[in-house]
Motif scaffolding. Structure first.
Motif, PDB file in Angstrom:
ATOM      1  N   ASP A   1      -3.716  10.434  -9.080  1.00 42.29           N
ATOM      2  CA  ASP A   1      -2.524  10.631  -8.256  1.00 42.29           C
ATOM      3  C   ASP A   1      -1.277  10.604  -9.123  1.00 42.29           C
ATOM      4  O   ASP A   1      -0.365  11.419  -8.957  1.00 42.29           O
TER       5      ASP A   1
ATOM      6  N   TRP B   1      -6.621  -2.418   1.831  1.00 42.28           N
ATOM      7  CA  TRP B   1      -5.978  -1.797   2.993  1.00 42.28           C
ATOM      8  C   TRP B   1      -6.955  -0.955   3.784  1.00 42.28           C
ATOM      9  O   TRP B   1      -6.829  -0.805   4.989  1.00 42.28           O
ATOM     10  N   ALA B   2      -7.956  -0.400   3.114  1.00 39.64           N
ATOM     11  CA  ALA B   2      -8.977   0.374   3.814  1.00 39.64           C
ATOM     12  C   ALA B   2      -9.737  -0.504   4.811  1.00 39.64           C
ATOM     13  O   ALA B   2     -10.270  -0.014   5.806  1.00 39.64           O
TER      14      ALA B   2
ATOM     15  N   LEU C   1      -6.385   6.403  -8.558  1.00 40.05           N
ATOM     16  CA  LEU C   1      -4.955   6.115  -8.591  1.00 40.05           C
ATOM     17  C   LEU C   1      -4.287   6.820  -9.758  1.00 40.05           C
ATOM     18  O   LEU C   1      -3.208   7.405  -9.625  1.00 40.05           O
TER      19      LEU C   1
ATOM     20  N   ARG D   1       2.151   1.723  -3.553  1.00 35.42           N
ATOM     21  CA  ARG D   1       1.204   1.391  -4.615  1.00 35.42           C
ATOM     22  C   ARG D   1       1.290   2.340  -5.807  1.00 35.42           C
ATOM     23  O   ARG D   1       0.974   1.959  -6.937  1.00 35.42           O
TER      24      ARG D   1
ATOM     25  N   ALA E   1      -5.200  -0.846  -2.440  1.00 35.60           N
ATOM     26  CA  ALA E   1      -5.760   0.328  -1.766  1.00 35.60           C
ATOM     27  C   ALA E   1      -7.132   0.022  -1.170  1.00 35.60           C
ATOM     28  O   ALA E   1      -7.446   0.420  -0.049  1.00 35.60           O
TER      29      ALA E   1
ATOM     30  N   LYS F   1      -6.457  -1.707   7.821  1.00 33.94           N
ATOM     31  CA  LYS F   1      -5.578  -0.787   8.539  1.00 33.94           C
ATOM     32  C   LYS F   1      -6.166  -0.477   9.927  1.00 33.94           C
ATOM     33  O   LYS F   1      -7.350  -0.644  10.168  1.00 33.94           O
TER      34      LYS F   1
ATOM     35  N   HIS G   1       0.828  -1.198   0.000  1.00 31.66           N
ATOM     36  CA  HIS G   1       0.000   0.000   0.000  1.00 31.66           C
ATOM     37  C   HIS G   1       0.866   1.253   0.000  1.00 31.66           C
ATOM     38  O   HIS G   1       0.573   2.222  -0.717  1.00 31.66           O
ATOM     39  N   GLU G   2       1.927   1.259   0.783  1.00 30.32           N
ATOM     40  CA  GLU G   2       2.807   2.422   0.841  1.00 30.32           C
ATOM     41  C   GLU G   2       3.442   2.720  -0.518  1.00 30.32           C
ATOM     42  O   GLU G   2       3.708   3.873  -0.848  1.00 30.32           O
TER      43      GLU G   2
ATOM     44  N   ALA H   1     -11.471   3.181  -8.028  1.00 30.12           N
ATOM     45  CA  ALA H   1     -10.135   3.082  -7.431  1.00 30.12           C
ATOM     46  C   ALA H   1      -9.055   3.303  -8.481  1.00 30.12           C
ATOM     47  O   ALA H   1      -8.046   3.968  -8.227  1.00 30.12           O
TER      48      ALA H   1
ATOM     49  N   ALA I   1      -2.523  -2.363  -7.747  1.00 33.86           N
ATOM     50  CA  ALA I   1      -2.411  -1.186  -6.889  1.00 33.86           C
ATOM     51  C   ALA I   1      -3.782  -0.736  -6.405  1.00 33.86           C
ATOM     52  O   ALA I   1      -3.960  -0.393  -5.231  1.00 33.86           O
ATOM     53  N   ALA I   2      -4.769  -0.737  -7.308  1.00 33.56           N
ATOM     54  CA  ALA I   2      -6.106  -0.332  -6.904  1.00 33.56           C
ATOM     55  C   ALA I   2      -6.700  -1.307  -5.900  1.00 33.56           C
ATOM     56  O   ALA I   2      -7.340  -0.913  -4.923  1.00 33.56           O
TER      57      ALA I   2
END
Length: 249
Positions: A207, A244-245, A204, A64, A241, A248, A61-62, A200, A237-238
Protein backbone atom coordinates in the motif's frame (compact mmCIF):
# COMPACT_ATOMS: atom_id res chain seq x y z
CA UNK A 1 -11.98 29.56 20.39
CA UNK A 2 -8.84 28.34 22.21
CA UNK A 3 -5.83 27.37 20.11
CA UNK A 4 -5.18 23.68 19.60
CA UNK A 5 -2.24 22.32 21.63
CA UNK A 6 1.01 21.80 19.77
CA UNK A 7 2.43 18.33 19.30
CA UNK A 8 5.43 17.82 21.62
CA UNK A 9 7.31 16.29 18.70
CA UNK A 10 6.60 18.21 15.46
CA UNK A 11 5.10 21.32 17.13
CA UNK A 12 2.13 21.32 14.74
CA UNK A 13 -1.44 21.58 16.11
CA UNK A 14 -2.75 18.28 17.43
CA UNK A 15 -6.24 16.93 16.77
CA UNK A 16 -8.63 16.81 19.73
CA UNK A 17 -10.77 13.67 20.00
CA UNK A 18 -13.35 12.94 22.67
CA UNK A 19 -13.48 9.54 24.35
CA UNK A 20 -15.67 7.94 26.98
CA UNK A 21 -14.21 7.96 30.48
CA UNK A 22 -14.58 5.35 33.20
CA UNK A 23 -14.82 8.20 35.72
CA UNK A 24 -17.69 10.36 34.41
CA UNK A 25 -17.17 13.22 31.93
CA UNK A 26 -15.71 12.60 28.49
CA UNK A 27 -11.98 12.91 27.98
CA UNK A 28 -10.47 15.16 25.34
CA UNK A 29 -7.27 13.56 24.11
CA UNK A 30 -4.77 15.35 21.89
CA UNK A 31 -3.49 13.18 19.02
CA UNK A 32 -0.84 13.75 16.36
CA UNK A 33 -1.18 11.15 13.61
CA UNK A 34 1.89 12.48 11.81
CA UNK A 35 4.03 11.60 14.84
CA UNK A 36 1.84 8.67 15.97
CA UNK A 37 1.60 10.15 19.43
CA UNK A 38 -0.94 10.89 22.16
CA UNK A 39 -0.79 13.57 24.81
CA UNK A 40 -2.39 12.62 28.11
CA UNK A 41 -3.03 15.26 30.73
CA UNK A 42 -2.23 13.98 34.19
CA UNK A 43 -3.75 10.50 34.79
CA UNK A 44 -5.88 10.61 31.62
CA UNK A 45 -4.27 7.40 30.38
CA UNK A 46 -5.87 5.61 33.35
CA UNK A 47 -9.35 7.02 32.73
CA UNK A 48 -10.13 5.67 29.26
CA UNK A 49 -13.17 3.38 29.25
CA UNK A 50 -13.07 0.04 27.38
CA UNK A 51 -15.36 1.52 24.73
CA UNK A 52 -12.88 4.34 24.27
CA UNK A 53 -10.17 1.81 23.46
CA UNK A 54 -12.37 0.43 20.65
CA UNK A 55 -12.76 3.95 19.27
CA UNK A 56 -9.02 4.53 19.53
CA UNK A 57 -8.41 1.33 17.58
CA UNK A 58 -10.74 2.65 14.88
CA UNK A 59 -8.71 5.84 14.60
CA UNK A 60 -5.41 3.96 14.53
CA UNK A 61 -6.75 1.72 11.79
CA UNK A 62 -7.89 4.69 9.71
CA UNK A 63 -4.42 6.24 9.95
CA UNK A 64 -2.36 3.04 9.89
CA UNK A 65 -0.76 3.81 6.50
CA UNK A 66 0.00 7.48 7.20
CA UNK A 67 3.58 8.60 6.77
CA UNK A 68 4.93 9.51 10.18
CA UNK A 69 7.75 11.71 11.45
CA UNK A 70 10.63 10.44 13.62
CA UNK A 71 10.66 11.80 17.15
CA UNK A 72 13.27 14.50 17.86
CA UNK A 73 15.78 14.45 20.70
CA UNK A 74 13.95 17.27 22.50
CA UNK A 75 10.21 17.38 22.94
CA UNK A 76 8.24 20.05 24.76
CA UNK A 77 5.17 19.97 26.97
CA UNK A 78 2.16 21.43 25.10
CA UNK A 79 0.98 23.10 28.33
CA UNK A 80 4.15 24.81 29.60
CA UNK A 81 6.73 24.25 26.84
CA UNK A 82 9.32 22.73 29.19
CA UNK A 83 11.38 19.80 27.91
CA UNK A 84 9.86 16.37 28.41
CA UNK A 85 11.88 13.80 30.34
CA UNK A 86 12.24 10.41 28.66
CA UNK A 87 11.74 7.33 30.80
CA UNK A 88 10.30 3.83 30.95
CA UNK A 89 7.28 2.25 32.58
CA UNK A 90 6.97 -1.50 33.07
CA UNK A 91 3.82 -3.62 32.79
CA UNK A 92 3.24 -7.35 32.50
CA UNK A 93 3.54 -7.31 28.71
CA UNK A 94 6.88 -5.50 28.79
CA UNK A 95 8.40 -2.07 29.21
CA UNK A 96 7.59 0.98 27.14
CA UNK A 97 8.93 4.49 26.66
CA UNK A 98 7.10 7.60 27.85
CA UNK A 99 7.94 11.32 27.86
CA UNK A 100 6.82 13.20 30.99
CA UNK A 101 6.45 16.85 31.89
CA UNK A 102 8.57 17.64 34.94
CA UNK A 103 5.80 20.00 36.11
CA UNK A 104 3.35 17.08 36.05
CA UNK A 105 1.14 18.43 33.28
CA UNK A 106 1.02 15.05 31.60
CA UNK A 107 2.82 12.60 29.35
CA UNK A 108 3.41 11.93 25.66
CA UNK A 109 3.11 8.33 24.45
CA UNK A 110 3.54 6.88 21.00
CA UNK A 111 0.72 4.68 19.75
CA UNK A 112 2.94 1.63 20.19
CA UNK A 113 3.80 2.52 23.80
CA UNK A 114 0.12 2.98 24.57
CA UNK A 115 -0.62 -0.51 23.24
CA UNK A 116 2.12 -1.97 25.43
CA UNK A 117 0.71 -0.10 28.44
CA UNK A 118 -2.75 -1.57 27.83
CA UNK A 119 -1.39 -5.11 27.54
CA UNK A 120 -2.25 -5.57 23.86
CA UNK A 121 1.18 -6.85 22.84
CA UNK A 122 3.28 -9.92 23.43
CA UNK A 123 6.91 -10.75 22.77
CA UNK A 124 7.58 -12.33 19.39
CA UNK A 125 8.68 -15.95 19.28
CA UNK A 126 11.98 -16.98 17.72
CA UNK A 127 10.24 -18.61 14.70
CA UNK A 128 8.25 -15.41 14.10
CA UNK A 129 11.43 -13.33 14.19
CA UNK A 130 13.22 -15.73 11.84
CA UNK A 131 10.29 -15.64 9.40
CA UNK A 132 10.17 -11.84 9.40
CA UNK A 133 13.94 -11.64 8.90
CA UNK A 134 13.46 -13.42 5.56
CA UNK A 135 10.73 -11.03 4.44
CA UNK A 136 11.59 -7.57 5.78
CA UNK A 137 14.83 -5.69 6.23
CA UNK A 138 13.92 -4.02 9.49
CA UNK A 139 11.07 -3.35 11.88
CA UNK A 140 10.07 -0.41 14.03
CA UNK A 141 10.63 -1.11 17.73
CA UNK A 142 7.26 -1.31 19.49
CA UNK A 143 8.76 0.32 22.60
CA UNK A 144 10.67 3.35 21.29
CA UNK A 145 9.80 3.44 17.57
CA UNK A 146 13.38 3.16 16.33
CA UNK A 147 14.09 1.17 13.13
CA UNK A 148 15.89 -2.08 13.95
CA UNK A 149 17.64 -4.49 11.58
CA UNK A 150 15.82 -7.69 12.52
CA UNK A 151 18.30 -9.76 10.52
CA UNK A 152 21.14 -9.09 12.98
CA UNK A 153 19.65 -7.62 16.18
CA UNK A 154 17.83 -9.83 18.69
CA UNK A 155 16.45 -6.85 20.66
CA UNK A 156 16.21 -3.11 20.10
CA UNK A 157 19.78 -1.71 20.32
CA UNK A 158 18.41 1.66 21.43
CA UNK A 159 16.09 0.80 24.33
CA UNK A 160 16.89 -2.94 24.72
CA UNK A 161 13.21 -3.91 24.49
CA UNK A 162 12.31 -7.34 23.14
CA UNK A 163 10.54 -7.46 19.78
CA UNK A 164 6.80 -7.33 20.36
CA UNK A 165 3.61 -7.32 18.32
CA UNK A 166 -0.05 -6.65 18.97
CA UNK A 167 -1.63 -9.86 20.27
CA UNK A 168 -5.16 -10.45 18.92
CA UNK A 169 -5.86 -12.95 21.71
CA UNK A 170 -5.17 -10.28 24.34
CA UNK A 171 -7.27 -7.74 22.47
CA UNK A 172 -10.16 -10.18 22.12
CA UNK A 173 -10.13 -10.88 25.86
CA UNK A 174 -10.03 -7.16 26.64
CA UNK A 175 -12.75 -6.23 24.18
CA UNK A 176 -15.27 -8.96 24.89
CA UNK A 177 -18.32 -7.45 26.52
CA UNK A 178 -17.94 -3.87 25.29
CA UNK A 179 -17.46 -3.97 21.52
CA UNK A 180 -20.40 -3.48 19.18
CA UNK A 181 -23.09 -6.15 19.42
CA UNK A 182 -22.22 -7.90 16.16
CA UNK A 183 -18.52 -7.91 16.91
CA UNK A 184 -19.17 -9.07 20.47
CA UNK A 185 -21.10 -12.09 19.26
CA UNK A 186 -18.41 -12.87 16.74
CA UNK A 187 -15.64 -12.59 19.31
CA UNK A 188 -17.49 -14.70 21.85
CA UNK A 189 -18.04 -17.50 19.35
CA UNK A 190 -14.58 -17.86 17.89
CA UNK A 191 -10.94 -17.72 18.91
CA UNK A 192 -8.60 -15.26 17.30
CA UNK A 193 -7.13 -16.50 14.00
CA UNK A 194 -3.40 -17.21 13.74
CA UNK A 195 -1.28 -14.08 13.48
CA UNK A 196 0.23 -13.91 10.00
CA UNK A 197 2.13 -10.76 10.81
CA UNK A 198 4.50 -11.22 7.85
CA UNK A 199 1.68 -11.17 5.32
CA UNK A 200 0.15 -8.13 7.03
CA UNK A 201 3.47 -6.26 6.85
CA UNK A 202 3.97 -7.10 3.18
CA UNK A 203 0.43 -5.98 2.33
CA UNK A 204 0.92 -2.75 4.25
CA UNK A 205 4.20 -2.05 2.47
CA UNK A 206 2.58 -2.64 -0.91
CA UNK A 207 0.00 0.00 0.00
CA UNK A 208 2.85 2.38 0.88
CA UNK A 209 4.66 1.57 -2.36
CA UNK A 210 1.51 2.11 -4.44
CA UNK A 211 0.91 5.50 -2.81
CA UNK A 212 4.54 6.47 -3.32
CA UNK A 213 4.44 5.51 -7.01
CA UNK A 214 1.34 7.62 -7.47
CA UNK A 215 3.03 10.60 -5.79
CA UNK A 216 6.13 10.18 -7.94
CA UNK A 217 4.11 9.82 -11.13
CA UNK A 218 2.32 13.04 -10.34
CA UNK A 219 5.71 14.69 -9.87
CA UNK A 220 6.99 13.16 -13.18
CA UNK A 221 9.69 11.15 -11.45
CA UNK A 222 10.55 7.47 -11.61
CA UNK A 223 8.43 4.90 -9.82
CA UNK A 224 9.76 2.70 -7.06
CA UNK A 225 9.48 -1.06 -7.01
CA UNK A 226 6.86 -2.75 -4.85
CA UNK A 227 8.94 -5.94 -4.77
CA UNK A 228 11.80 -4.50 -2.70
CA UNK A 229 11.97 -6.61 0.46
CA UNK A 230 14.33 -4.27 2.32
CA UNK A 231 11.53 -2.09 3.69
CA UNK A 232 10.99 -1.34 7.37
CA UNK A 233 7.97 -3.18 8.73
CA UNK A 234 5.63 -1.36 11.07
CA UNK A 235 4.45 -4.02 13.53
CA UNK A 236 2.00 -1.60 15.14
CA UNK A 237 0.22 -0.74 11.87
CA UNK A 238 0.11 -4.36 10.76
CA UNK A 239 -1.15 -5.51 14.16
CA UNK A 240 -3.86 -2.85 14.25
CA UNK A 241 -5.07 -3.99 10.82
CA UNK A 242 -5.24 -7.60 11.99
CA UNK A 243 -7.05 -6.75 15.21
CA UNK A 244 -9.51 -4.38 13.54
CA UNK A 245 -10.62 -7.22 11.29
CA UNK A 246 -11.87 -8.91 14.48
CA UNK A 247 -13.64 -6.00 16.13
CA UNK A 248 -15.14 -3.94 13.31
CA UNK A 249 -18.89 -4.06 12.64
Amino acid sequence: MPALPSCPSCRQPMQVHRFASNMGPELELDICFACQGLWFDRHENLKLSPRAVVELFRLLHEHRADQHHPLPERMACPRCDTSLARGFDVVRSGRYMVYRCARQHGRFSTFSSFMVEKGFVRHMTRPEIDDLAKRVGAIYCTSCGAPVDIRKDHACPYCRAAFSLIDPDAVVRAMEGYAQAGARARLAGAAAPPVDIGDALVALERDHARAERERQQRAFSSASSADDVSFTGDLLAAGVALVWALVKD
